[in-house]
Design an enzyme around this catalytic site. Structure first.
Site, PDB file in Angstrom:
ATOM      1  N   GLY A   1      50.549  36.200  39.595  1.00  0.00           N
ATOM      2  CA  GLY A   1      51.610  36.281  39.239  1.00  0.00           C
ATOM      3  C   GLY A   1      52.812  35.917  39.793  1.00  0.00           C
ATOM      4  O   GLY A   1      52.436  33.803  40.030  1.00  0.00           O
TER       5      GLY A   1
ATOM      6  N   ARG B   1      47.724  37.821  33.291  1.00  0.00           N
ATOM      7  CA  ARG B   1      45.932  37.532  34.588  1.00  0.00           C
ATOM      8  C   ARG B   1      44.418  37.886  34.333  1.00  0.00           C
ATOM      9  O   ARG B   1      43.742  38.436  34.902  1.00  0.00           O
ATOM     10  CB  ARG B   1      45.964  38.692  35.523  1.00  0.00           C
ATOM     11  CG  ARG B   1      47.554  39.238  36.704  1.00  0.00           C
ATOM     12  CD  ARG B   1      47.898  39.888  37.549  1.00  0.00           C
ATOM     13  NE  ARG B   1      48.634  40.721  38.500  1.00  0.00           N
ATOM     14  CZ  ARG B   1      49.409  39.447  39.214  1.00  0.00           C
ATOM     15  NH1 ARG B   1      48.230  38.596  39.842  1.00  0.00           N
ATOM     16  NH2 ARG B   1      50.316  39.525  39.551  1.00  0.00           N
TER      17      ARG B   1
ATOM     18  N   ASP C   1      41.439  33.369  43.613  1.00  0.00           N
ATOM     19  CA  ASP C   1      41.123  33.939  42.729  1.00  0.00           C
ATOM     20  C   ASP C   1      41.070  33.093  40.800  1.00  0.00           C
ATOM     21  O   ASP C   1      40.367  32.367  40.846  1.00  0.00           O
ATOM     22  CB  ASP C   1      40.702  35.411  42.085  1.00  0.00           C
ATOM     23  CG  ASP C   1      40.966  36.189  43.289  1.00  0.00           C
ATOM     24  OD1 ASP C   1      40.075  35.352  44.137  1.00  0.00           O
ATOM     25  OD2 ASP C   1      41.440  37.503  42.906  1.00  0.00           O
TER      26      ASP C   1
ATOM     27  N   LYS D   1      49.003  28.003  43.921  1.00  0.00           N
ATOM     28  CA  LYS D   1      49.968  28.811  43.236  1.00  0.00           C
ATOM     29  C   LYS D   1      49.975  30.610  44.422  1.00  0.00           C
ATOM     30  O   LYS D   1      49.034  30.821  43.980  1.00  0.00           O
ATOM     31  CB  LYS D   1      50.434  29.156  41.995  1.00  0.00           C
ATOM     32  CG  LYS D   1      51.444  30.397  41.910  1.00  0.00           C
ATOM     33  CD  LYS D   1      50.776  31.151  40.586  1.00  0.00           C
ATOM     34  CE  LYS D   1      50.408  32.222  41.486  1.00  0.00           C
ATOM     35  NZ  LYS D   1      49.655  32.615  40.555  1.00  0.00           N
ATOM     36  N   THR D   2      51.544  31.052  44.691  1.00  0.00           N
ATOM     37  CA  THR D   2      51.583  32.346  45.318  1.00  0.00           C
ATOM     38  C   THR D   2      52.269  32.545  46.095  1.00  0.00           C
ATOM     39  O   THR D   2      52.903  32.140  47.081  1.00  0.00           O
ATOM     40  CB  THR D   2      49.837  33.510  45.240  1.00  0.00           C
ATOM     41  OG1 THR D   2      50.455  33.857  45.561  1.00  0.00           O
ATOM     42  CG2 THR D   2      49.063  32.702  46.821  1.00  0.00           C
TER      43      THR D   2
ATOM     44  N   ASP E   1      52.846  35.264  47.817  1.00  0.00           N
ATOM     45  CA  ASP E   1      51.507  35.657  49.082  1.00  0.00           C
ATOM     46  C   ASP E   1      51.881  34.656  49.870  1.00  0.00           C
ATOM     47  O   ASP E   1      51.295  35.653  51.715  1.00  0.00           O
ATOM     48  CB  ASP E   1      50.827  36.560  48.633  1.00  0.00           C
ATOM     49  CG  ASP E   1      51.017  36.986  47.420  1.00  0.00           C
ATOM     50  OD1 ASP E   1      52.136  38.055  47.104  1.00  0.00           O
ATOM     51  OD2 ASP E   1      50.118  37.906  46.924  1.00  0.00           O
TER      52      ASP E   1
HETATM   53  P1  FBP Z   1      49.417  35.817  42.635  1.00  0.00           P
HETATM   54  O1  FBP Z   1      48.518  36.596  43.663  1.00  0.00           O
HETATM   55  O2  FBP Z   1      48.681  36.171  41.177  1.00  0.00           O
HETATM   56  O3  FBP Z   1      50.279  35.330  43.334  1.00  0.00           O
HETATM   57  O4  FBP Z   1      50.525  37.038  42.789  1.00  0.00           O
HETATM   58  C1  FBP Z   1      51.197  38.240  44.075  1.00  0.00           C
HETATM   59  C2  FBP Z   1      51.692  39.688  43.273  1.00  0.00           C
HETATM   60  O5  FBP Z   1      53.130  38.596  43.436  1.00  0.00           O
HETATM   61  C3  FBP Z   1      51.706  39.966  44.630  1.00  0.00           C
HETATM   62  O6  FBP Z   1      52.774  40.226  45.731  1.00  0.00           O
HETATM   63  C4  FBP Z   1      52.032  41.627  44.378  1.00  0.00           C
HETATM   64  O7  FBP Z   1      50.829  42.235  44.491  1.00  0.00           O
HETATM   65  C5  FBP Z   1      51.605  41.080  42.504  1.00  0.00           C
HETATM   66  O8  FBP Z   1      52.183  40.366  42.504  1.00  0.00           O
HETATM   67  C6  FBP Z   1      51.623  42.466  42.002  1.00  0.00           C
HETATM   68  O9  FBP Z   1      51.481  41.957  40.396  1.00  0.00           O
HETATM   69  P2  FBP Z   1      52.200  42.100  39.073  1.00  0.00           P
HETATM   70  O10 FBP Z   1      52.889  41.211  38.521  1.00  0.00           O
HETATM   71  O11 FBP Z   1      51.502  41.723  37.749  1.00  0.00           O
HETATM   72  O12 FBP Z   1      53.157  43.626  38.645  1.00  0.00           O
END
Ligand code: FBP
Length: 548
Positions: free
Chosen positions: A80, A144, A175, A201-202, A204
């Site tokens: 993400g 991803r 991951d 990175k994230t 979250d």
């Molecule tokens: P990462 O763990 O890859 O940083 O992504 C986090 C996130 O933004 C979450 O908060 C959310 O649930 C998910 O990605 C949404 O995924 P997508 O971008 O595939 O809709």
């Protein structure tokens, strides 16, 4: 390309670097490390990258380390979007060019699949200058795809050889960094000479531990959401007629919801980890929320703001159990053979006595969402579940019952919001702009010293940027064994909200007051210029966690 006035002015911002990365750069190595858990297994799985020392770049007056300045580098954005990713790439670019102007930086397109499928672009100075201090991952795109098969590593190696790449930097979450370590081990074991460096990175905020103070993007995303929540709080306080139910992104952990609560002081903020710990049911949560709404109504306050973490549903023990059975039933032969026209009715008949009442208590729309399409791993896609609407609907029903029993005399009207994608590509705050640029610079310096299987890190981040400490942590140090898709796998431990941690405790100490009274705070938009206490401040979470 047309640019806004802010884009133009922001392009000129020069991110601040820690002293250790400014002039002559020297690397200091610490003691050998070990993994946070399951040492024997992790050592066996990573014989070449296990036990490496922590390293730190230290300011020096003396001679520059003896480094190999000739290096082409490849970079991958994984998962993400998170604000600051472009600055990591700018940091790598500037440093590899400083080491040797002939060095090249290649960006693999649309995530790890770009490496496997040989899709790439050379990142030149012109391209890089377009993206300095900007949000988004659009410079090369993200994806991803998981890098975990030998065939993928070998396919990657072909293009790495072709482009004479010395090292690959993988910018990703827990991951992706676990996979970076697997790749580093593979390339080392096979004596390919190719190095792999990770970068945390994230949005979250769940990739953090003793070595990683925060993942990049958390700061900007939380500030963006907090601005919006503050605006809504002011609206609620002006019109005094709505309860706003706001779901906040964060796949699993509730760090984003907690940080936004500390920033904005809403009337309610649910924390999934606490709900799990207290073994609460959906009805318990609804009853608590209704009680808060009724208590405010007693004072004539028929309005409020409630924050709901995206991952909540999977932390409610009874719903978690229900989801597990739904997953089994929906993939069963019997279900396939019956191919029911009404899957909800079918499920109601087939669920166990334990789970059936939980399922039938859910509003129809929600039952549909919970039984909708699974992701490629067979998991419920939590961001597609409208928990904020579910809760508002259940709370409304509960308040009706309470009204009939004479326990609620007020009015209840709800508005719903979901803040997620709005924050992932915001222009990085000064913190994220500086932090990411330092991470990228650090990654380039680690490569120049032949390091592999390391994640670039920057510590002491609550001090002014000059005093930050950049370096690297062996990725194996952060690993333990966990069950994933039915198998034990080496993974970086995910950080959930700690109920004994300072941020949660600070929230818990204040929330009763915020419930009863209207204590909203309005953080306003991210500021890029102005007093340092406004522009360079970190998150409350980081400030509290790092406070002595
Ligand atoms: P990462 O763990 O890859 O940083 O992504 C986090 C996130 O933004 C979450 O908060 C959310 O649930 C998910 O990605 C949404 O995924 P997508 O971008 O595939 O809709």
């Amino acid at each position: 390309m047309n640019k806004s006035a802010l884009q133009l002015a922001r392009a000129a911002y020069q991110p601040k670097l820690p002293k250790g990365l400014q002039g002559v750069v020297n690397l200091k190595a610490g003691k050998a490390t070990q993994s946070v858990g399951d040492q024997e297994e992790i050592k066996k799985l990573f014989p070449n990258t296990y036990g490496l020392p922590l390293v730190e770049f230290v300011p020096s007056e003396g001679e520059q380390d003896d480094v190999n300045p000739k290096m082409n580098v490849g970079v991958i954005l994984s998962g993400g979007q998170a604000p600051g990713g472009h600055n990591v790439i700018c940091g790598i670019f500037d440093r590899v060019k400083r080491l040797n102007p002939d060095n090249k930086l290649y960006g693999f397109l649309l995530g790890p699949s770009g490496l496997v499928d040989h899709k790439y672009v050379e990142l030149t100075a012109d391209i890089i200058d377009e993206y300095r201090n900007t949000g988004g991952f659009d410079i090369i795109g993200s994806g991803r795809t998981k890098l975990e098969e030998t065939s993928q590593f070998e396919s990657g190696l072909e293009i790495i050889r072709q482009l004479d790449i010395k090292a690959v930097v993988i910018i990703g979450g827990d991951d992706s960094n676990t996979n970076a370590c697997v790749l580093a081990e593979y390339y080392l074991a096979n004596k390919t000479g190719v190095q792999v460096i990770g970068c945390p990175k994230t949005i979250d905020g769940d990739l953090k531990n003793d070595q990683i103070e925060t993942s990049f993007g958390f700061d900007t995303a939380c500030k963006t959401y907090s601005e919006l929540i503050g605006n809504i709080e002011r609206d609620a306080n002006s019109a005094k007629k709505y309860w706003h139910f706001i779901k906040l992104m964060g796949r699993s952990a509730s760090h984003i919801a907690l940080e936004c609560a500390l920033e904005t002081q809403p009337n309610i903020c649910l924390i999934s980890e606490e709900i799990q710990e207290k073994n609460m049911t959906l009805d318990d949560i609804v009853a608590d929320m209704a009680a808060t709404i009724a208590a405010r109504a007693e004072k004539g306050d028929n309005y409020g703001v409630a924050l709901i973490p995206e991952g909540l549903i999977e932390f409610i023990p009874a719903v978690k159990k229900l989801i597990a059975e739904l997953n089994d039933l929906l993939s069963s032969e019997e279900y396939m053979a019956d191919a029911p026209a009404d899957r909800i009715e079918w499920l109601n008949k087939h669920l166990s006595a334990d789970n059936a009442p939980v399922f039938s208590s859910l509003p129809r729309v929600f039952a549909e969402q919970l039984t909708g399409e699974r992701d490629p791993h067979g998991n419920v896609q939590v961001s597609l579940i409208e928990t904020e609407k579910l809760l508002a609907e259940m709370v409304a029903k509960k308040l009706d019952d309470m009204k009939a029993a004479g326990q609620f005399k007020g009015k209840f009207a709800a508005q719903h919001h979901f803040f997620g994608y709005e924050g992932r590509c915001a222009a990085p705050s000064n913190f994220d702009a500086d932090y990411c640029y330092a991470l990228g610079t650090s990654a380039a310096e680690l490569i120049a010293r032949g390091k592999t299987g390391y994640m670039a890190i920057v510590k002491n981040t609550t001090a002014p940027a000059e005093e930050w400490k950049a370096g690297g942590v062996p990725i194996t140090m952060m690993m333990n064994m966990e069950r994933r898709n039915g198998k034990m796998k080496p993974v970086i431990r995910k950080a959930l909200v700690e109920l004994e941690g300072k941020p949660f405790k600070a929230f818990a100490a204040k929330r009763d007051e915020w419930k009863k009274n209207t204590c909203y705070t309005y953080p306003g938009p991210i500021q890029y210029w102005g007093p340092t206490e406004v522009c360079d401040r970190t998150t409350e979470t980081l400030a509290l966690e790092q406070s002595k």
